[in-house]
Design an enzyme around this catalytic site. Sequence first.
Site, short mmCIF file in Angstrom:
data_model
loop_
_atom_site.label_atom_id
_atom_site.label_comp_id
_atom_site.label_asym_id
_atom_site.label_seq_id
_atom_site.Cartn_x
_atom_site.Cartn_y
_atom_site.Cartn_z
N LYS A 145 1.29 7.20 -22.16
CA LYS A 145 0.59 8.22 -22.94
C LYS A 145 0.70 7.93 -24.44
CE LYS A 145 0.95 12.34 -21.28
NZ LYS A 145 0.00 13.28 -20.85
N ARG B 164 5.63 16.01 -24.57
CA ARG B 164 5.27 15.52 -23.23
C ARG B 164 6.04 14.25 -22.92
NH1 ARG B 164 -0.22 17.77 -22.13
NH2 ARG B 164 -0.87 18.62 -24.11
N GLY C 73 2.75 14.47 -13.07
CA GLY C 73 3.36 15.76 -12.72
C GLY C 73 4.83 15.71 -12.36
N MET D 74 7.52 14.78 -14.36
CA MET D 74 8.45 15.18 -15.41
C MET D 74 7.91 16.41 -16.14
SD MET D 74 9.77 11.54 -16.82
CE MET D 74 8.20 10.72 -16.87
N ARG E 52 -6.69 6.84 -20.08
CA ARG E 52 -5.92 5.93 -19.24
C ARG E 52 -6.86 5.32 -18.21
NH1 ARG E 52 -2.47 10.60 -16.13
NH2 ARG E 52 -4.24 11.69 -15.29
N HIS F 152 3.25 -3.40 20.77
CA HIS F 152 2.08 -3.89 21.49
C HIS F 152 0.82 -3.16 21.04
CE1 HIS F 152 -0.76 -4.02 24.90
NE2 HIS F 152 -0.32 -5.27 25.03
N SER G 22 2.33 -23.88 13.17
CA SER G 22 1.82 -22.55 12.84
C SER G 22 3.01 -21.59 12.94
CB SER G 22 0.72 -22.14 13.80
OG SER G 22 0.30 -20.83 13.47
N CYS H 39 0.48 -17.48 11.77
CA CYS H 39 -0.36 -16.64 12.62
C CYS H 39 0.34 -15.36 13.05
CB CYS H 39 -0.86 -17.42 13.84
SG CYS H 39 0.47 -17.96 14.92
N TYR I 112 -3.34 -22.69 5.49
CA TYR I 112 -4.15 -21.52 5.80
C TYR I 112 -3.27 -20.38 6.28
CZ TYR I 112 -3.35 -22.62 10.67
OH TYR I 112 -2.72 -22.84 11.86
C1 PEP Z 1 4.43 -14.62 16.44
O1 PEP Z 1 5.46 -14.59 17.10
O2 PEP Z 1 4.42 -14.47 15.21
C2 PEP Z 1 3.14 -14.82 17.10
C3 PEP Z 1 2.04 -14.98 16.40
O3 PEP Z 1 3.12 -14.80 18.44
P1 PEP Z 1 3.15 -13.47 19.34
O4 PEP Z 1 2.97 -12.31 18.41
O5 PEP Z 1 2.05 -13.63 20.32
O6 PEP Z 1 4.51 -13.54 19.93
#
Ligand code: PEP
Length: 900
Positions: free
Chosen positions: A27, A97, A106, A108, A357, A473, A781, A848, A868
Amino acid sequence: MSKKFVYFFGGGKAAGSARMKDLLGGKGSNLAEMTNLSIPVPAGFTITTEVCRYYYANKKRYPPGLREEIEKNLTKVEKAMGTKFGDAKNPLLVSVRSGARVSMPGMMDTVLNIGLNEKTLQGLISATQNERFAYDCYRRFIQMYGDVVLGLKPREEKEIDPFEGAIQELKKERGVKLDTDLTVEDLKELVRRFKTLVKERTGQDFPEEPRKQLFGSIGAVFESWNNKRAIEYRRLNNIPEEWGTAASVQAMVFGNIGEDSATGVAFTRDPATGEKKFYGEYLVNAQGEDVVAGIRTPQPINIAGKTDPSQISLEEKMSQVYRELEKIYKKLERHYRDMQDIEFTIQKGRLWMLQTRKGKRTAQAAVRMAVEMTKEGLISKQEAVLRVDPDQIDQLLHPTLDPKAKFEVLVKGLPASPGAAVGQIVFSAEEAVEEAKAGNKVILVRLETSAEDIHGMAVAQGILTARGGMTSHAAVVARGMGKCCVAGCSGIEIDYEKGEIRVKDKIIKRGEYLTLDGSTGRVIPGKVPTVAPSLSGDFALLMKWADQLRKLGVRTNADTPKDARVAREFGAEGIGLCRTEHMFFNPDRIDAMREMIVAKNEEGRRKALAKLLPMQREDFVGIFREMDGLPVIIRTLDPPLHEFLPQKEEEIKELAEKIGITFEELQAKVTSLHEANPMLGHRGCRLGVAYPEITEMQARAIFEAACQVAKEKIKVIPEVMIPLVGHMNELKMQRKIVDRVAFEVFEEQKVKIKYLVGTMIELPRAALTADRIAEVADFFSYGTNDLTQTVYGLSRDDAGKFLNLYVEKKIIPEDPFQKLDQEGVGLLVEVGIQKGRKTRPDLEVGICGEHGGEPSSVEFCHWVGMDYVSCSPYRVPIARLAAAHAALKEKMKIEVVGEA
Ligand code: PEP
Ligand code: MG
């Protein structure tokens, strides 16, 4: 510590600037900056955050010399405003302020109208010619000062503010409803009662001396840095305690002294849509809080904002002031090169700016403004990309709850997979499928989900579970499907028998409507309207710019041609993980799969596998076709086999009959496959080691499919991935099978296709021996779901129950299944990459696990030199943007280092 504690602003010159946020707070630094831009700001001064730090480090004492500095600056303020602090005729009133480096809205305290007493009150009356207004200011001041400085504010939520109590009492006596119905005489009486109240509660008279009031208020603002709300806000937003707050003392201006006075707030562009139009609201004859508090309905700031002809805009009411305001907002936006959120007050036809701001905005507005400001030449493409927060664009990729909708939240769970979903409650996958077939939209409610629920999840609008965390899951599968999911909602009780859910005393039955907001975890009874996402136009352009800047590739985790197509539309450059097991849960295959599992010998297994081969081949053909020209990583079977078997007696009986064995035999098999710790049990490559014929069948399906699509002139780039490798010999053995099958199939089909064989790195041993593993792997991976589980020793399925507590108690900053634990798990990732590339410099490396779509983890992947990241289709744009941010931050770092 610097010597200067107080920075003046207003009257055309300021000692500070917008660059001094750390010292003057958001401020204070912006008030200084506006002054420097010759924008009319009521004069004032900012006491630095260093004073706050000194205050706390020195038993709540101020640094020597502070008082003198404040006095000097107060004189300057008096000069600039032409009024005098404590003067009976022409009094200066001030506000104090708080203002930290980052906005803590909000949290203080603030004190307004400081300097009022019985004497100066008369001055205010004669200066404004408005006795009622003056008394209203006075009673507001006593209440605020009493609450904030003298500590009369109730500590418990249930208690009522004593001043509010006094107001209610007086209104009752007078038989009026609104504060505005109180007469001057009533307000005078209120002032008297307030003062008595202070005397009773504190044993002292309300301070009449303006300087005492001022220093009391400054102290209270510094004190409020450590109030409960502020501490909690800092904790939630990772704001360090050491920063401290600044305190700005500023001359009061009044928007509530007649029809030529007003107050308002505005945005330089529309914060909801991003459209380039000045947008705001104001109220004539009102104080700042009145606009926000919603006591009176504010009017639109300009003619363009009018929604009905009876409204009177500021543009019409005070056209000259409006023109001036227009000039100022344009100047501010040009100067800050971003959309501003501004506050102003008009006192007797004179415009004063009170705040500017960076304006908060929706994701949609952020994208549109970034693109349009680039086209206007205000910012560069790089800046535009950095202006949009990758996490925020999640809002744009799914349907969301209509922001205009009003509803009550029933209960909250984890925001496991974003988007909004509306449907009728069902409690099983079968019911979901049945209802969907009948054309009904359903929400699948389960205690938790398992592989058997996938077909139900696929047809449901959204999924709600009572148990499980962010990598449960339900969460993983829903994210993969781009489907809304609220997981781990422990506030609901599910009664499958009765077909109902209970939240405290509220009951919702099967078939009733429920709305889920997977972006926030909110569960709402009934139907809430939703709005659809749009991925074209500005969004597409911004993503194109991001792609030009990023170095990381972005692939997707997809198991079906449909997911692959969606991911490609979202910009995926290949598949980083195709989990083949999901294909075996389809009702038309599960029997063959089960037959394979319960077979007594290799011959039996081969017979069942032969049934699975053509189906699996068809799956791959579909995926290869969709991913024409892009690499596709297919992983061999990973989960423990018992997951495929029926558990209920009825189902076991049915299956035994189907495959021609006795119930007892099958029962025994199911029992024998039970594991105490299946996540560390017979799964991953360990299955392929025990049953090489499974790997063989899967490799054959992959290469036969590849040859088939290659003949259709489709460019196919298969990469076969072996899961859960801990020792190089496991991979060596599996690779031998894959290479042999590839050779055989190419001979048979008279086609040759380039392919890779690699492994997941998801066990600590794999990362530590990555140099050896790289001898037999073409690519790595990182499976950071399992790697987090095994490095931390935290069960993916159970940790949800207590990880929140860990985060709450600040034992760990974040759930490591959501944000990669860079310090621990990340270290192993780095070690693995370095070791792997030592052996094989051209080793392709990706990730992954779920972290592949989480922005801070994506940035980490950039820094450690991955090729990647791979994530669920709906997170692909987020990963693309996060990868661009990482590349830009690296560039900026290099530039900064280069400058030094
Ligand atoms: C992992 O374990 O990060 C993975 C990609 O395999 P999953 O989640 O299928 O075990
Ligand atoms: Mg894994």
